[in-house]
Design a protein around this motif. Structure first.
Motif: not given
Length: 463
Positions: A49-72
């Motif tokens: 649950g903690g890791k999922l919440e961390l990923l949720r928080h990280t993905l919420k900061k993604v505002r463009s496709d470029q940021e999404l591609e840099a996420l890994p």
């Protein structure tokens, strides 16, 4: 010798104690194992649950496709220090955005994210490693883009290894504890049953010659005190029965010795020389009297033997006790006149019983009173039916007072309270015993009282 197959109380108590303690320990072990398993599951769910919440928080900061591609790259840095943790992030189209090295999650976990989000799932991979994982749809801040699918799982090998070691240690301790409790149960049973062994040893030392011994109640536990008290009462009854039997044997030997000795002596004297016919007839007549007395004694003893075995069955009929007393007075009046003894009766009473037996009982009481009433004394017979359920017939005579300790035994066979009541005439010492047996056969009782120079014998009969 102990019978084959018979189990001792110690063995049974030890088995019961060991079984009960083993059952408790088994249930305790199962409970502890279940609680530990649940604790690890909670720890896993907290981690996932903690890791999922961390990923949720990280993905919420993604505002463009470029940021999404840099996420890994960011996600790879966040996985450092978490061995056994597997993460997969799928783009809205189903392409893999990020996956930890060697990640292989079941399709059911990824496909069922919409129907059962955050529901944990267990599975085993081809290498026989077990995993627990959860999945969820996580939205980003990119407008018009559907949420991505995130799945997180953790390897349970470390937990399983710990649980295997824990269960081995737990059941080893439980087994040793069960053996220890069984041994302690055996010791407790042995100690608890020690008073029984003491009772057994004490009882083994009591013989026919030592019936006066009793079991010590002070040193016996409360739970066994009732048993010991019952045994002591039984020993008291046995002692009394042995004493009565011994007295009876001595008395019957004494009673039989006199007539047999008389017969033998008189016969030997008669045979010592030739006698006349009249002399022989006198000897035979004297012998006949002794034989009649022996015959009556034997008949009385047979009657008492039947009474002891409840073989006397009275023939029930209506009996007027006053009429029976009056008819017996006609016989005894001639005897008491020689001694100057007054003979009276009073009262009324009717019972249902055997006329001949009741007449015999009253006759025995009158015969006893006549023999032991001094010259110039009085004999009074009273029949009392004032009680609606009982008729009391009492025979009272004047004479020497009998000591209280002798009263309970006056109805014993051949018993004599003192020298003044020694056998003479027709008495054989069985009359009062027969009277009591007749009273018992009719459901009644016989009693004796003596005080102030008056002795009273009573027969209490139910109406």
């Amino acid at each position: 010798m102990r019978r084959i197959g018979r189990k001792s109380i110690t063995f049974r108590l030890t088995l019961l104690f060991a079984s009960a303690s083993t059952t408790v320990l088994l249930l305790l072990g199962l409970l502890i194992g279940s609680l530990v398993e649940r604790h690890f599951e909670e720890l896993d769910m907290e981690l996932l649950g903690g890791k999922l919440e961390l990923l949720r928080h990280t993905l919420k900061k993604v505002r463009s496709d470029q940021e999404l591609e840099a996420l890994p790259g960011q996600l790879q840095d966040s996985m450092v220090g978490h061995p056994g943790l597997v993460v997969i992030v799928l783009k809205p189209g189903g392409q893999t955005l990020y996956s930890t090295e060697g990640a292989k999650l079941p399709e059911e976990l990824l496909a069922g994210v919409r129907e059962k989000p955050l529901r944990p799932m267990l599975w085993t991979d081809p290498e026989n490693h077990r995993y627990r994982g959860i999945s969820a749809e996580v939205p980003t801040s990119i407008e018009g883009v559907t949420p991505v699918v995130v799945a997180v799982s953790t390897d349970l090998s470390h937990h399983e290894h710990f649980m295997h070691s824990f269960q081995t240690a737990l059941w080893t301790v439980m087994g040793l504890a069960a053996l220890l409790t069984g041994f302690l149960g055996w010791v407790a049973a042995r100690q608890g049953l020690a008073p029984l062994r003491d009772i057994s040893r004490s009882a083994a030392g009591i013989t026919a010659n030592r019936l006066d011994q009793r079991l010590p109640l002070a040193s016996i536990p409360v739970e066994l005190a009732e048993v010991a008290e019952t045994l002591n009462k039984m020993l008291a009854r046995l002692e009394e029965s042995f004493r009565r039997l011994s007295d009876f044997s001595s008395n019957i030997a004494h009673e039989l010795r006199t007539p047999v000795s008389n017969l033998l002596t008189q016969t030997q004297v008669t045979l010592s020389k030739t006698r006349t016919l009249d002399k022989y007839q006198d000897v035979l007549a004297s012998n006949a009297e002794e034989f009649e007395r022996l015959s009556r004694m034997i008949a009385d003893m047979l009657f008492l033997a039947k009474s002891d075995n409840n073989l006397i069955v009275p023939h029930r009929e209506k009996v007027d006790l006053v009429v029976e007393v009056s008819s017996l007075f006609d016989f005894y009046e001639a005897l008491v006149e020689e001694k100057g003894v007054s003979l009276t009766y009073s009262g009324k009473g009717t019972v249902f019983g055997d006329r001949l037996m009741l007449r015999r009982a009253v006759n025995n009481l009158l015969s006893n009173a006549v023999r032991h009433t001094p010259e110039g004394g009085r004999i009074a017979v009273r029949v009392d039916d004032s009680d609606v359920s009982t008729v009391v017939l009492s025979v009272q005579n004047t004479g020497e007072t009998i000591a209280p300790e002798h009263l309970p035994r006056l109805f014993d066979r051949f018993y004599r309270a003192h020298a003044s009541r020694q056998r003479f005439g027709e008495g054989a010492g069985l009359g009062l015993a027969i009277t009591r047996s007749i009273a018992h056969a009719h459901g009644g009782e016989a009693l004796a009282h003596s005080e102030g120079g008056f002795t009273t014998f009573e027969i209490r009969l139910p109406v």
